[in-house]
Design an enzyme around this catalytic site. Structure first.
Site, PDB file in Angstrom:
ATOM      1  N   HIS A   1      29.858 -43.563  15.353  1.00  0.00           N
ATOM      2  CA  HIS A   1      30.432 -44.835  15.801  1.00  0.00           C
ATOM      3  C   HIS A   1      31.952 -44.798  15.601  1.00  0.00           C
ATOM      4  CE1 HIS A   1      29.887 -49.519  15.825  1.00  0.00           C
ATOM      5  NE2 HIS A   1      30.658 -49.085  16.789  1.00  0.00           N
TER       6      HIS A   1
ATOM      7  N   HIS B   1      21.388 -41.681   9.109  1.00  0.00           N
ATOM      8  CA  HIS B   1      21.980 -43.026   9.013  1.00  0.00           C
ATOM      9  C   HIS B   1      23.504 -42.939   8.933  1.00  0.00           C
ATOM     10  CE1 HIS B   1      22.127 -47.271   7.403  1.00  0.00           C
ATOM     11  NE2 HIS B   1      23.246 -46.795   6.867  1.00  0.00           N
ATOM     12  N   GLU B   2      23.998 -42.151   7.978  1.00  0.00           N
ATOM     13  CA  GLU B   2      25.448 -42.032   7.808  1.00  0.00           C
ATOM     14  C   GLU B   2      26.091 -41.312   9.000  1.00  0.00           C
ATOM     15  OE1 GLU B   2      26.745 -43.802   5.720  1.00  0.00           O
ATOM     16  OE2 GLU B   2      25.119 -44.161   4.281  1.00  0.00           O
TER      17      GLU B   2
ATOM     18  N   HIS C   1      26.927 -43.936  11.495  1.00  0.00           N
ATOM     19  CA  HIS C   1      28.210 -44.569  11.177  1.00  0.00           C
ATOM     20  C   HIS C   1      29.370 -43.701  11.651  1.00  0.00           C
ATOM     21  CE1 HIS C   1      26.892 -47.976   8.863  1.00  0.00           C
ATOM     22  NE2 HIS C   1      26.289 -47.258   7.940  1.00  0.00           N
TER      23      HIS C   1
END
Length: 605
Positions: free
Chosen positions: A399, A392-393, A396
């Protein structure tokens, strides 16, 4: 009695498991150099007030200096924040972060004249400016974002006062953070093996996964015993935060704090309203899942502390940090070699602060700025949840990496609204990868489905519950309703009962849950977890289908930064988030996997 297992001090954490902040500044002296430079230049930029109407060159000069200083300010801010978060008890970095926050407030006050002056420029003047100084066209979207705020940006004097009070406005959030991360005295509890362990946010999450209901119950009751003792103080900090949002929305001529918060990210309020409406429409699926949980666990009474333990009769599979990195890299192969190579860079170059240490900030996040690599904070535990947190991180961080490497500084960040889409796309890709990997392994398939269903519950249903609560307390405060601890407790418990249904007992302690959620201080942030997960479901479906076109569109989305409105960026990626269709699609996937899980568990019952 066995000796309590204490968390390690920061100095005792192995270096390879810590982030390398020397890539930001080689040492604190280098930080101080930039800090002093910004202090000096704040005086310079404040002297440019009143010049924007003079000429195109004056606008260009002011804009360049504004962005250059903001860029350097972001760098010192990130350095101080990460230093503070790795050990919130260290006075030196508490003071450093406090100084940076004060500096940021001074900077905001010093440039508060910019937007009001920019708004004085007419469309005709701007056309002339673009012709006279073509470099200004590099900032056209940036200027247009300000022009959209006509009617909400105030006079120079008022803007200066609001900006200068930024440190004061954030007092509720800061007080909560210190209480929650440092000052709350969490007790020692008993774990699955009979060991005495000190309760913390990270340990609490692990204990709620226990297959022993007594362990879950004790952790639940002991945690909320602490929050219950401080609930009146925490109600005051939350009230301060809510009043801050409502005050700013009123003086800026917005109809509500919700409208003001979403307008800042160029998101129409119907996105928020659609989410709450569609989720409430499908609460029967959550009730059905909760009833299934009660049946599988064979409990006469299902409590809120029973909602996180595995439904497959054993603890979560153990995944070390090294194993999790390997699995993440395998799952992300569908993203193509360029993406995977950057993930390897993150995993191999100390971009991640891995383990929990005493006084470290709880939770996990990705942080960084245009001139740093993205950093990831974790509080690692060897379980499936942390494997998902890692990927998940990483979403981020990738991105951020693609945006900063493909956009100029002014568009190198991205809207908060789309941030959770990148992270949860990674989660959905991991789920698809694991379900395929274990398609012939019924036991592991059940584990993954169980995790997915729980994840959907926590990300879509739970975050929408938070969003509904957040909207309600802002509306109530705007009507003059005092947000006392008793008022918040009662409403939160009522809302919790609506979401989870009759199959679960909404224990009195759950009424206190509002008091420990840091995201309620983030100004209408949590809804984006839910909208992001739902949108990511569609994106991940396309990527895992093996279509190069879907991967290319997705990478272009990551590269877009803030070069367009967030909803337009998503439309180009194939998802229209102003309509409810993507939410309905997410619930179709949830129901399909719920059906599959029910069949697997019924076969063995």
């Amino acid at each position: 009695m066995a000796k309590a297992q204490a968390l390690p001090l920061r100095k005792d954490v192995p270096v390879p498991l810590t982030w390398d902040l020397t890539t930001v500044y080689k040492n604190d002296d280098a930080f101080e150099t930039d800090f002093s430079f910004i202090q000096d230049q704040i005086k310079v930029i404040s002297q440019l007030a009143g010049t924007l109407e003079n000429s195109a060159d004056a606008l260009l000069k002011a804009t360049d200096l504004y962005l250059d200083l903001n860029r350097k300010l972001e760098k010192v801010y990130v350095y101080a924040q990460l230093k503070n978060d790795q050990d919130t008890s260290e006075n030196k970095y508490q003071a450093m972060f406090s100084r940076v926050e004060a500096l940021a407030a001074k900077f905001a006050a010093a440039v508060s004249w910019f937007d009001p002056e920019l708004l004085k420029l007419t469309e005709t003047q701007m056309k002339q400016y673009y012709q006279t100084a073509p470099k200004l066209t590099n900032y056209k979207r940036l200027f247009d974002q300000t022009f959209k705020q006509r009617g909400h940006i105030l006079s120079n004097d008022v803007e200066a006062v609001l900006a200068g009070a930024g440190d004061i406005f954030s007092s509720g959030e800061k007080t909560f953070g210190i209480l929650d991360n440092t000052d709350l005295p969490f007790p020692v509890v008993t774990d699955d093996n009979g060991n005495q362990v000190q309760l913390s946010q990270g340990v609490y999450g692990i204990l709620l996964e226990s297959t022993n209901q007594k362990v879950r119950k004790q952790a639940f009751q002991k945690l909320y015993e602490v929050y219950g003792q401080f609930q009146h103080t925490l109600a005051a900090t939350l009230t301060t935060n809510v009043k801050n949002h409502n005050f700013k929305a009123t003086v800026r001529n917005y109809h509500s704090a919700l409208e003001a918060a979403l307008a800042a990210n160029e998101v129409p309020t119907n996105v928020y309203e659609n989410l709450i409406e569609v989720v409430n429409k499908h609460l029967d699926l959550l009730h059905r899942y909760v009833a299934l949980r009660k049946r599988i666990l064979n409990l006469d009474e299902l409590h809120m502390y029973d909602l996180y333990t595995s439904l497959i009769g054993k603890k979560s599979p153990k995944y070390s940090f090294d194993q999790s990195k390997k699995i993440a890299l395998e799952a992300l192969q569908v993203m193509g070699p360029d993406y995977v190579n950057h993930v390897k860079e993150a995993f191999g170059n100390r971009w991640i602060d891995v383990v929990e240490n005493r006084y470290k900030r709880s939770g996990g996040y990705s942080s960084g700025t245009y001139d740093t690599n993205p950093f990831i904070l974790l509080n690692w535990k060897d379980n499936l949840d942390n494997l998902y947190t890692l990927i998940h991180e990483t979403g981020h961080s990738m991105h951020s990496y693609y945006a900063t490497h493909n956009q100029p500084y002014q568009y190198g960040d991205y809207s908060i609204f789309v941030a959770e889409i990148a992270s949860t796309t990674n989660e959905n890709i991991l789920t698809d990868y694991l379900l395929d990997k274990f398609k012939d392994d019924t036991a592991m398939k059940k584990v993954i489905l169980n995790y997915y269903l729980d994840g959907f519950k926590g990300t879509v249903f739970r975050q929408t519950q938070f969003a509904e609560f957040e909207q309600y307390i802002h509306e109530q405060d705007a009507k003059g309703q005092p947000l006392t601890a008793d008022f918040l407790d009662k409403y939160y418990k009522h809302l919790n009962a609506k979401y989870y249904g009759d199959a679960v007992i909404s224990d009195d302690e759950i009424g206190l849950e509002w008091s420990r959620i840091p995201h309620f201080y983030y100004n209408f942030y949590v809804y984006q977890y839910a909208t992001g997960f739902a949108a990511a479901s569609t994106l991940a479906d396309g990527i895992t289908s093996g279509s190069a076109d879907h991967v290319e569109k997705y990478l272009n989305f990551l590269k877009s930064g803030s070069s367009d409105t967030p909803t337009n960026v998503m439309k180009k990626a194939g998802v229209d988030m102003t309509k409810p269709d993507y939410l309905e699609h997410a619930f179709e996937i949830f129901e399909r996997r719920l059906n599959e899980f029910e069949k697997l568990t019924e076969t063995e019952s």
